[in-house]
Every structure is written in C-alpha cells, then in structure tokens.
Design a protein around this motif. Structure first.
Motif, PDB file in Angstrom:
ATOM      1  N   UNK A   1      50.240  48.626  39.597  1.00 53.59           N
ATOM      2  CA  UNK A   1      51.200  47.706  40.216  1.00 53.59           C
ATOM      3  C   UNK A   1      50.601  47.151  41.510  1.00 53.59           C
ATOM      4  N   UNK A   2      50.048  45.937  41.445  1.00 50.02           N
ATOM      5  CA  UNK A   2      49.441  45.312  42.627  1.00 50.02           C
ATOM      6  C   UNK A   2      50.453  44.364  43.256  1.00 50.02           C
ATOM      7  N   UNK A   3      50.712  44.529  44.550  1.00 50.87           N
ATOM      8  CA  UNK A   3      51.700  43.693  45.251  1.00 50.87           C
ATOM      9  C   UNK A   3      51.046  42.600  46.088  1.00 50.87           C
ATOM     10  N   UNK A   4      49.773  42.823  46.472  1.00 52.44           N
ATOM     11  CA  UNK A   4      49.101  41.847  47.336  1.00 52.44           C
ATOM     12  C   UNK A   4      47.591  42.014  47.212  1.00 52.44           C
ATOM     13  N   UNK A   5      46.878  40.958  47.571  1.00 58.41           N
ATOM     14  CA  UNK A   5      45.419  41.038  47.649  1.00 58.41           C
ATOM     15  C   UNK A   5      44.967  40.458  48.985  1.00 58.41           C
ATOM     16  N   UNK A   6      43.811  40.934  49.440  1.00 52.81           N
ATOM     17  CA  UNK A   6      43.132  40.360  50.606  1.00 52.81           C
ATOM     18  C   UNK A   6      41.873  39.688  50.061  1.00 52.81           C
ATOM     19  N   UNK A   7      41.687  38.419  50.390  1.00 51.67           N
ATOM     20  CA  UNK A   7      40.556  37.661  49.830  1.00 51.67           C
ATOM     21  C   UNK A   7      39.918  36.767  50.900  1.00 51.67           C
ATOM     22  N   UNK A   8      38.621  36.453  50.738  1.00 48.58           N
ATOM     23  CA  UNK A   8      37.944  35.579  51.693  1.00 48.58           C
ATOM     24  C   UNK A   8      38.190  34.095  51.401  1.00 48.58           C
ATOM     25  N   UNK A   9      37.810  33.239  52.356  1.00 51.60           N
ATOM     26  CA  UNK A   9      38.092  31.810  52.181  1.00 51.60           C
ATOM     27  C   UNK A   9      36.923  30.900  52.531  1.00 51.60           C
ATOM     28  N   UNK A  10      35.699  31.386  52.367  1.00 53.30           N
ATOM     29  CA  UNK A  10      34.547  30.524  52.624  1.00 53.30           C
ATOM     30  C   UNK A  10      34.269  29.682  51.373  1.00 53.30           C
ATOM     31  N   UNK A  11      33.185  28.922  51.419  1.00 49.41           N
ATOM     32  CA  UNK A  11      32.780  28.165  50.236  1.00 49.41           C
ATOM     33  C   UNK A  11      32.564  29.111  49.062  1.00 49.41           C
ATOM     34  N   UNK A  12      32.887  28.639  47.861  1.00 47.54           N
ATOM     35  CA  UNK A  12      32.796  29.506  46.678  1.00 47.54           C
ATOM     36  C   UNK A  12      31.382  30.047  46.469  1.00 47.54           C
ATOM     37  N   UNK A  13      30.379  29.286  46.888  1.00 46.68           N
ATOM     38  CA  UNK A  13      28.997  29.742  46.716  1.00 46.68           C
ATOM     39  C   UNK A  13      28.751  31.027  47.518  1.00 46.68           C
ATOM     40  N   UNK A  14      29.492  31.188  48.636  1.00 45.89           N
ATOM     41  CA  UNK A  14      29.311  32.365  49.488  1.00 45.89           C
ATOM     42  C   UNK A  14      30.273  33.501  49.153  1.00 45.89           C
ATOM     43  N   UNK A  15      31.552  33.160  48.991  1.00 42.46           N
ATOM     44  CA  UNK A  15      32.549  34.238  48.880  1.00 42.46           C
ATOM     45  C   UNK A  15      33.411  34.157  47.620  1.00 42.46           C
ATOM     46  N   UNK A  16      33.144  33.178  46.761  1.00 42.81           N
ATOM     47  CA  UNK A  16      33.970  33.007  45.563  1.00 42.81           C
ATOM     48  C   UNK A  16      33.947  34.206  44.634  1.00 42.81           C
TER      49      UNK A  16
END
Length: 261
Positions: A39-54
């Motif tokens: 049961x996943x309620x939230x995620x933490x994700x990065x927001x740089x260009x997809x080439x770097x953090x996608x």
C-alpha cells in the motif's frame, strides 16, 4: 477552457509523445530490484531533465497500483516565483505531450478556501518541479484528476496539514518533487545527499536540518505524515548528474523513495 501549458517540454523532457515513450520504455527495460510496499500512499521523486533523473523518478512511478488511485496531488517547490505559502492550480487542464490531464478544480478550490496559506498564483505556471512529473502521471495513471501545489516560503507543518487532509481519502495519492544538493563536487554531494537519504530512511526530521534539497519542505511534510500515521519509507535509488555528464566538479543529486506499508 483554461490550460496550464507545458512550458519545459522540449528542454527538461521531449515535446513529442513518441520520444517520451522511448525514454520510459528504455527505463523499464533495465532490470531493477522491485521490492515494494503493498500500500503506497506517496512517492518522492526528482525533477531534473529526464536524461539526468528520469530513470530514478520512473522507478517509483512504475511500482504503483494505479487502479486504487483517482486523484494525484503533486507538490513541488517554486524555483521562479517568490511566494509566501503555496499556490494551488485552478486551470481546467494540465498540458502534456501524452495528452492533457484534467485538474480537479473543485477539490483544489476547497483546499484554498480551507487554508489561509493557500492561493492560486499564476506566476507558478512556469514551475518545472511539478511539470516534469506530469508526463509520468499521464503515462502511468491516464485518467486520474490532478491537483498541483507549488510552495514557496512555508512551514513544513502547514504543508503536512494539507497532506493529512488529502490522504484521508483512500483514493488520493501524493507525489513529492525534490532534487538533492546542487553544484558541489561529487565527493561533497555524496556526503550531503547521504544525510538526506538517511533522514528519509530513518524518518528523522531533525536530520533534515543538515540536508540540502530544493524540495526539503515537501519531503519533511510527507515524512511528518508518515511518522504520525505509522507508514514506512524506502529509498529506491540515488544518482547524480555526474553519472551522465562525467563532470565531477558541479554535481546535482537525485533520489526516489516510497512511503507505504
């Protein structure tokens, strides 16, 4: 009809559907350890260009159980506009190259009406921390409704109150957007970022005082929620811009993590 335009497509991520799908298919072709929560309620994700953090962001999105989710609340820091409190988008739709997402205006307006630190600030329409999540959300959830919250100067406990309210509804899901340290040497970045990763894994709010992350307030808010509601955290991946650029002198760090049980 008012549309929040995709302003960083073609720079942070491709402006063509086929190109975005090529990225996501490539990310998903890489064998990963998909240990997750039921049961996943939230995620933490990065927001740089997809080439770097996608790749790192995609790791979190691909593990979600999409059938259980009706509304995604994406929360990210403001990089361009100075604001006190936070802005909740009141457009009708949110543009992505994969097709537009419908914004839940009624839900968004209700949040603004309830909390005096929330408003709708049009200057946030150029914010990439939330926009970079939109193609992932459209790809993985398709027909959910979106709520976008971009915050400026705000106490993490205030943001946590909004998350408390939002996650009372089982059908809601939270995406917290952040990058980690910026422009240190690789060695320094690893040291600083390791503090953030430990703070997330150990749910240690004090440790965040020594962590550098542009979206630290949002991360603290969701960790605060996890502590109060007895949810666990799991860091999925850590990488830096140096993995792509090979420049070890000015590095940005990225991570993704799950909040669930």
């Amino acid at each position: 009809m008012s549309i929040r335009k995709a302003v960083v497509s073609g720079s942070f991520y491709p402006d063509k559907k086929e190109e975005i799908l090529k990225y996501i298919n490539h990310f998903n072709s890489v064998k990963t350890n998909d240990e997750t929560f039921e049961n996943i309620k939230a995620i933490i994700v990065p927001h740089a260009g997809y080439i770097y953090s996608g790749f790192t962001a995609n790791l979190a999105y691909k593990l979600l159980n999409k059938e259980d989710i009706k509304r995604v609340i994406v929360i990210g820091p403001s990089h361009r506009a100075y604001l006190k409190g936070a802005s909740v988008a009141l457009y009708d739709e949110y543009e992505t190259p994969l097709g537009n997402l419908k914004i839940d205006k009624e839900f968004s307006q209700n949040l603004i009406d309830k909390y005096d630190f929330l408003e709708f600030n049009e200057e946030c329409e150029f914010e990439h921390s939330t926009e970079t999540q939109a193609p992932f959300i459209k790809h993985y959830f398709e027909n959910i409704q979106l709520v976008e919250i971009v915050y400026g100067e705000i106490d993490y406990e205030d943001l946590s109150k909004v998350i408390d309210e939002v996650l009372e509804d089982e059908l809601n899901f939270v995406v917290i957007s952040t990058d980690l340290s910026h422009f240190y040497t690789l060695e320094e970045a690893n040291k600083k970022d390791n503090i953030c990763l430990n703070a997330i894994n150990k749910k240690d709010l004090e440790m965040f005082n020594y962590c550098e992350a542009c979206g630290k307030t949002g991360v603290k808010a969701i960790i605060n929620w996890a502590i109060k509601n007895n949810y666990e955290t799991k860091v999925l991946n850590y990488c830096t811009s140096a993995d792509v650029t090979k420049d070890k002198n000015r590095v940005v760090g990225y991570t993704s993590a799950l909040i669930g049980k």
